[in-house]
Design a protein around this motif. Sequence first.
Motif, PDB file in Angstrom:
ATOM      1  N   LEU A  12     -65.827   6.613 -21.493  1.00  0.00           N
ATOM      2  CA  LEU A  12     -65.095   5.785 -22.643  1.00  0.00           C
ATOM      3  C   LEU A  12     -63.826   5.338 -21.992  1.00  0.00           C
ATOM      4  CD1 LEU A  12     -65.722   8.172 -25.656  1.00  0.00           C
ATOM      5  CD2 LEU A  12     -67.003   6.145 -24.999  1.00  0.00           C
ATOM      6  N   GLU A  13     -63.302   4.185 -22.727  1.00  0.00           N
ATOM      7  CA  GLU A  13     -62.104   3.595 -22.258  1.00  0.00           C
ATOM      8  C   GLU A  13     -61.567   2.946 -23.450  1.00  0.00           C
ATOM      9  OE1 GLU A  13     -60.690   0.584 -18.875  1.00  0.00           O
ATOM     10  OE2 GLU A  13     -62.904   0.987 -19.085  1.00  0.00           O
ATOM     11  N   LEU A  14     -60.282   2.776 -23.426  1.00  0.00           N
ATOM     12  CA  LEU A  14     -59.266   2.185 -24.227  1.00  0.00           C
ATOM     13  C   LEU A  14     -59.539   0.674 -24.040  1.00  0.00           C
ATOM     14  CD1 LEU A  14     -56.025   4.217 -24.811  1.00  0.00           C
ATOM     15  CD2 LEU A  14     -58.040   4.192 -26.463  1.00  0.00           C
ATOM     16  N   GLY A  72     -62.272  -2.032 -32.586  1.00  0.00           N
ATOM     17  CA  GLY A  72     -61.886  -2.699 -31.379  1.00  0.00           C
ATOM     18  C   GLY A  72     -60.762  -1.811 -30.389  1.00  0.00           C
ATOM     19  N   LEU A  73     -60.892  -0.199 -30.694  1.00  0.00           N
ATOM     20  CA  LEU A  73     -60.033   0.551 -30.035  1.00  0.00           C
ATOM     21  C   LEU A  73     -60.569   1.201 -28.596  1.00  0.00           C
ATOM     22  CD1 LEU A  73     -58.828   2.809 -33.329  1.00  0.00           C
ATOM     23  CD2 LEU A  73     -57.254   1.330 -31.712  1.00  0.00           C
ATOM     24  N   VAL A  74     -61.955   1.216 -28.593  1.00  0.00           N
ATOM     25  CA  VAL A  74     -62.423   1.868 -27.534  1.00  0.00           C
ATOM     26  C   VAL A  74     -63.612   1.084 -27.151  1.00  0.00           C
ATOM     27  CG1 VAL A  74     -63.830   3.902 -26.914  1.00  0.00           C
ATOM     28  CG2 VAL A  74     -61.743   4.031 -28.301  1.00  0.00           C
ATOM     29  N   LYS A  75     -63.761   0.948 -25.661  1.00  0.00           N
ATOM     30  CA  LYS A  75     -65.012   0.308 -25.117  1.00  0.00           C
ATOM     31  C   LYS A  75     -65.917   1.545 -24.536  1.00  0.00           C
ATOM     32  CE  LYS A  75     -62.534  -1.787 -21.898  1.00  0.00           C
ATOM     33  NZ  LYS A  75     -62.005  -2.821 -20.676  1.00  0.00           N
ATOM     34  N   GLY A  76     -67.251   1.493 -24.921  1.00  0.00           N
ATOM     35  CA  GLY A  76     -68.353   2.332 -24.770  1.00  0.00           C
ATOM     36  C   GLY A  76     -68.882   2.751 -25.963  1.00  0.00           C
ATOM     37  N   ILE A  84     -62.375   7.643 -18.972  1.00  0.00           N
ATOM     38  CA  ILE A  84     -62.543   9.248 -18.910  1.00  0.00           C
ATOM     39  C   ILE A  84     -64.278   9.691 -19.455  1.00  0.00           C
ATOM     40  CG2 ILE A  84     -61.943   9.385 -21.480  1.00  0.00           C
ATOM     41  CD1 ILE A  84     -60.762  12.165 -20.705  1.00  0.00           C
ATOM     42  N   ARG A  85     -64.655  10.585 -18.801  1.00  0.00           N
ATOM     43  CA  ARG A  85     -65.886  10.872 -18.934  1.00  0.00           C
ATOM     44  C   ARG A  85     -65.990  11.287 -20.596  1.00  0.00           C
ATOM     45  NH1 ARG A  85     -69.872  12.528 -15.373  1.00  0.00           N
ATOM     46  NH2 ARG A  85     -69.988  14.438 -16.679  1.00  0.00           N
TER      47      ARG A  85
END
Length: 391
Positions: free
Chosen positions: A102-104, A91-95, A62-63
């Motif tokens: 952002l992404e889970l 370690g919940l989110v990438k980005g 998601i942006r």
Amino acid sequence: MSESEEGKPKTVKAPKKAPDQKVVSEADKAPRKSVRPFPAHAFSEAFEFAQAIQDASGNQPIRRITLFDQLKRSPESSASRTLITSAGKYGLVKGSYKSESLELTDRGDRATNPDQPAAVKAKARFECAIDQVSIFKSLYERYINQRLPSTAVLLDASKELGAPADGAQECIDTFISNLKNVGVLKTLSGAERVVPLEHALEQMPQTRIEGLNPLPRHNSLLTEEAANFEKTCFVVSPIGDPGSEFRRHADMILSSFIEPALQDFGLKVVRADQIAESGIITKQIAQYVWNSRLVIADLSFHNPNVFYELALRHAANKPVIQLIRLADKIPFDLQQSRTIVIDTTDHYTLVPKIDTYRAEISTHARRALEDGATTDNPLTVFLPELFMGRS
């Protein structure tokens, strides 16, 4: 000075600067906060942020601007940037806060996905909140199956593991918050205890999860491996139902007197409701009563199970300490054995003597654990032939 020189203005020269001298700015003068080896947010806050991503886009990117617009927050504020960083450290989110989207993570998706079984979500949350952060994982492994230590002890431990002096308090505050949030800090036997993940999961649907053993059928405060009898003090006590007078008394004696009194002896204190192994509970109790290095028997309320287990300990001819409430009479057959009498009439009589009672228990334990200490009891005194030939 001549007349011509007198009328001329004087030129003031700037002092010469040493070749290696540097100009120090006000920003450089300001004290810098140490880098913390743990996230700046408690896990609960980072988890809410990850849950917002799950609710908005599932496991798809998601942006970043779109997400914060939905959250009614500025994507460029320092608070928003720090929140993204914390969610990443868990370690919940990438980005990062500079990323377009952002992404889970896979684990973040398992922790927040409503379609996952409760036990799977709980395991993923634990892995993020504790296992993912090195210092939290080390603290957890150090104190698992034990009472939560005092603040002073936790501060020392966190500094030893790398927390800066000016961030140690924040470290343990966040650690304790995370333990509670993922269900591995429980109030048991009158004290807060750090428990295995399996204990937190045992009330959930017993879904088999990769990396976990099948859930135990009994209270999993102590693993089978931890049942090292030579390092165990087993407490024989009237326990009763939660909230009952028996339970409140048993919890108070255990957490306020026995555990503090034995903390310097290197013994793990165990009560019957804390045994981990599955199987017939009576057999487990008998094993602890017979094999433990030390047994403390609380004779209060004249509970028949306590006397049965005390007799078994006498037959084992191993060290035992007796204690009883002042309100109860010591049975005739046990009057010759030293018994610590605790006056629990009211808090006015009890509180001033807490240290005295702890000291008595410590003294009795020290004497009982001494090499060659005798273990006189009614059986050894009146039926010594039972013990002839024993090593």
